[in-house]
Design a protein around this motif. Structure first.
Motif, short mmCIF file in Angstrom:
data_model
loop_
_atom_site.label_atom_id
_atom_site.label_comp_id
_atom_site.label_asym_id
_atom_site.label_seq_id
_atom_site.Cartn_x
_atom_site.Cartn_y
_atom_site.Cartn_z
N MET A 16 0.83 -1.21 0.00
CA MET A 16 0.00 0.00 0.00
C MET A 16 0.87 1.26 0.00
O MET A 16 0.51 2.25 -0.64
N GLN A 17 2.01 1.24 0.69
CA GLN A 17 2.89 2.41 0.66
C GLN A 17 3.45 2.61 -0.75
O GLN A 17 3.54 3.74 -1.22
N MET A 18 3.78 1.52 -1.43
CA MET A 18 4.23 1.62 -2.83
C MET A 18 3.13 2.23 -3.69
O MET A 18 3.39 3.08 -4.54
N LEU A 19 1.91 1.78 -3.48
CA LEU A 19 0.75 2.27 -4.23
C LEU A 19 0.56 3.77 -3.99
O LEU A 19 0.37 4.54 -4.94
N VAL A 20 0.61 4.19 -2.74
CA VAL A 20 0.44 5.61 -2.40
C VAL A 20 1.56 6.44 -3.02
O VAL A 20 1.31 7.51 -3.59
N ASP A 21 2.79 5.96 -2.94
CA ASP A 21 3.92 6.68 -3.54
C ASP A 21 3.73 6.83 -5.05
O ASP A 21 3.96 7.90 -5.61
N PHE A 22 3.29 5.77 -5.70
CA PHE A 22 3.02 5.81 -7.14
C PHE A 22 1.93 6.83 -7.46
O PHE A 22 2.05 7.60 -8.41
N ALA A 23 0.87 6.83 -6.66
CA ALA A 23 -0.23 7.78 -6.88
C ALA A 23 0.27 9.22 -6.76
O ALA A 23 -0.12 10.08 -7.55
N GLU A 34 0.53 12.18 -9.74
CA GLU A 34 -0.32 13.34 -9.48
C GLU A 34 -1.80 13.03 -9.42
O GLU A 34 -2.64 13.80 -9.88
N LEU A 35 -2.13 11.88 -8.81
CA LEU A 35 -3.53 11.61 -8.54
C LEU A 35 -3.97 12.55 -7.42
O LEU A 35 -3.20 12.85 -6.52
N ASN A 36 -5.20 13.03 -7.50
CA ASN A 36 -5.70 13.95 -6.48
C ASN A 36 -6.16 13.24 -5.21
O ASN A 36 -6.14 13.83 -4.13
N ARG A 37 -6.59 12.01 -5.35
CA ARG A 37 -7.03 11.26 -4.18
C ARG A 37 -7.05 9.78 -4.51
O ARG A 37 -7.05 9.38 -5.68
N ILE A 38 -7.13 8.99 -3.44
CA ILE A 38 -7.27 7.54 -3.56
C ILE A 38 -8.46 7.14 -2.69
O ILE A 38 -8.53 7.51 -1.52
N ASP A 39 -9.37 6.39 -3.26
CA ASP A 39 -10.54 5.90 -2.54
C ASP A 39 -10.43 4.39 -2.36
O ASP A 39 -9.82 3.69 -3.19
N LEU A 40 -11.03 3.90 -1.30
CA LEU A 40 -11.10 2.46 -1.09
C LEU A 40 -12.24 2.13 -0.16
O LEU A 40 -12.75 3.00 0.55
N SER A 41 -12.64 0.88 -0.18
CA SER A 41 -13.60 0.34 0.78
C SER A 41 -12.82 -0.62 1.66
O SER A 41 -12.28 -1.62 1.17
N ALA A 42 -12.74 -0.32 2.94
CA ALA A 42 -11.91 -1.10 3.85
C ALA A 42 -12.69 -2.25 4.48
O ALA A 42 -13.82 -2.08 4.92
N THR A 43 -12.04 -3.39 4.53
CA THR A 43 -12.56 -4.50 5.33
C THR A 43 -12.09 -4.28 6.77
O THR A 43 -11.19 -3.47 7.03
N VAL A 45 -4.44 -0.98 8.57
CA VAL A 45 -3.37 -0.72 7.60
C VAL A 45 -3.61 0.62 6.91
O VAL A 45 -2.71 1.46 6.82
N TYR A 46 -4.83 0.85 6.48
CA TYR A 46 -5.15 2.08 5.75
C TYR A 46 -5.06 3.30 6.67
O TYR A 46 -4.56 4.35 6.27
N LYS A 47 -5.54 3.16 7.90
CA LYS A 47 -5.46 4.27 8.86
C LYS A 47 -3.99 4.64 9.11
O LYS A 47 -3.64 5.82 9.16
N LYS A 48 -3.14 3.64 9.26
CA LYS A 48 -1.71 3.87 9.50
C LYS A 48 -1.07 4.66 8.36
O LYS A 48 -0.15 5.45 8.56
N LEU A 49 -1.59 4.47 7.14
CA LEU A 49 -1.04 5.15 5.97
C LEU A 49 -1.67 6.52 5.73
O LEU A 49 -1.31 7.21 4.77
N GLY A 50 -2.63 6.92 6.57
CA GLY A 50 -3.21 8.24 6.47
C GLY A 50 -4.59 8.31 5.83
O GLY A 50 -5.14 9.41 5.67
N PHE A 51 -5.17 7.18 5.46
CA PHE A 51 -6.54 7.19 4.94
C PHE A 51 -7.48 7.61 6.04
O PHE A 51 -7.28 7.26 7.21
N GLU A 52 -8.51 8.36 5.68
CA GLU A 52 -9.47 8.86 6.65
C GLU A 52 -10.86 8.31 6.36
O GLU A 52 -11.21 8.06 5.21
#
Length: 159
Positions: A113-120, A124-133, A139-146
């Motif tokens: 996920m950190q690789m994915l965020v770095d790539f985004a 220059e992606l403006n945001r990343i969306d996901l549906s968390a299980t 994991v997502y919270k640790k990476l800064g997802f809100e």
């Protein structure tokens, strides 16, 4: 299993069979089952999908043990008409974050996920969306997802 033996990379066209295997594994884990007719349809359509779209608008971040993919995180890049919410129109949707059972709880999904965020960010992606299980939420919270609160009600029409 030692993380030092794993290779973290992006999947290429030569990895399509492994991506199909991991997508089906993810579906079975998420849904609890997969009807044989649906599995057969997916096994037919997924290779064609990945051949058309991999490294164009879907990017697969993977961990490999030997030649076998043991974890994935897909980023689907979507371009929309610009708005204040995505000023250049480029957004990402995270799909198929999945680690094979025997490799879980070792930080692999976090690293992918950190690789994915770095790539985004680099693209220059403006945001990343996901549906968390429940399993992936921390994991997502640790990476800064809100958590999102919206005045909009999510809806869907199944066709």
């Amino acid at each position: 299993m030692n993380n030092a033996n794993l290779i973290f990379t992006r999947a290429g066209l030569n990895d399509i069979a492994e991506l199909v295997r991991m997508r089906i594994y993810y579906i079975v884990q998420d849904y609890g089952h997969l009807a044989e007719t649906d599995r057969a349809k997916m096994e037919k359509s997924l290779p064609e999908y990945f051949a058309r779209n991999l490294e164009k608008n879907i990017f697969a971040f993977v961990a490999k043990d030997g030649g076998k993919i043991v974890a994935t995180a897909f980023l689907l890049v979507v371009e929309k008409p610009a708005s204040p919410a995505f000023i250049n129109g480029k957004t990402g949707i995270v799909l198929n974050v999945c680690t094979m059972e025997e490799y879980r709880a070792k930080g692999i999904a976090t690293r992918l996920m950190q690789m994915l965020v770095d790539f985004a960010r680099q693209n220059e992606l403006n945001r990343i969306d996901l549906s968390a299980t429940k399993m992936g939420y921390s994991v997502y919270k640790k990476l800064g997802f809100e958590d999102l609160q919206s005045e909009y009600q999510e809806m869907r029409l199944k066709l």
